[in-house]
Design an enzyme around this catalytic site. Structure first.
Site, PDB file in Angstrom:
ATOM      1  N   GLU A 115      22.500 -13.240   2.904  1.00 55.99           N
ATOM      2  CA  GLU A 115      22.974 -13.893   1.727  1.00 55.99           C
ATOM      3  C   GLU A 115      23.654 -15.042   2.249  1.00 55.99           C
ATOM      4  OE1 GLU A 115      24.881 -11.400  -1.911  1.00 55.99           O
ATOM      5  OE2 GLU A 115      26.637 -12.165  -0.414  1.00 55.99           O
ATOM      6  N   TYR A 126      15.092 -20.291   6.195  1.00 61.15           N
ATOM      7  CA  TYR A 126      14.940 -18.960   5.739  1.00 61.15           C
ATOM      8  C   TYR A 126      13.581 -19.054   4.919  1.00 61.15           C
ATOM      9  CZ  TYR A 126      19.775 -18.454   7.111  1.00 61.15           C
ATOM     10  OH  TYR A 126      20.796 -18.157   8.026  1.00 61.15           O
TER      11      TYR A 126
END
Length: 166
Positions: A115, A126
């Site tokens: 998160e 990411y």
């Protein structure tokens, strides 16, 4: 911008004795205005739980970054990943992410979740590693100045082809 270095980053497994190093990197890497950094107590507390591990990255003996992760059953979560500002965009973050993924696979995980704050510049890292958005928490992060930011939940399968595609 990365500084000149004599060696490649080294990643080692850390523990509670390394929290001073973790906190130095934490304070350098996370801007207080976003409210993302963990306290020493939070880090120490989670390190005592089953399935949790800490990785430290060092360059020429200096702290370059850290990652804190956990596995529960067949799912892993990257709890924190931080890279010292002078080591950013030099491969330390990707090395840490790949090492976490390897550790998660060894521990039986088939997916890796994380998160992050919306607008976090690490999103490119990411995405390049194969993470996709699977959820959002509205107004989750609260900075010291009162501003709020959404949290984005990302996930990636831990098959070798996905994580090594970039």
């Amino acid at each position: 911008m990365s500084t000149a270095r004599a060696s490649l980053p080294e990643v080692v497994v850390g523990g509670s004795a390394d929290l001073d190093e973790v906190m130095v990197t934490m304070h350098a890497a996370f801007e207080p205005c976003f409210g993302e950094a963990w306290t020493r107590g939070q880090c120490a507390g989670i390190l005592g739980l089953g399935g949790v591990w800490l990785l430290l990255a060092r360059v020429d003996g200096r702290a370059a970054g850290f990652a804190l992760a956990r596995v529960v059953l067949d799912e892993a979560e990257l709890l924190l990943l931080a890279v010292a500002p002078d080591e950013r965009r030099a491969g330390v973050g990707r090395l840490m992410l790949d090492t976490v993924a390897d550790g998660a696979r060894i521990r039986g995980a088939t997916r890796l979740h994380l998160e992050m704050r919306e607008g976090n510049p690490a999103h490119f890292l990411y995405s390049a590693a194969g993470f996709i958005e699977i959820g959002r928490r509205s107004r989750y992060y609260r900075g010291k100045d009162g501003r709020v930011f959404d949290a984005i939940t990302l996930s990636c399968p831990l098959d070798v082809e996905t994580m090594n595609a970039s």
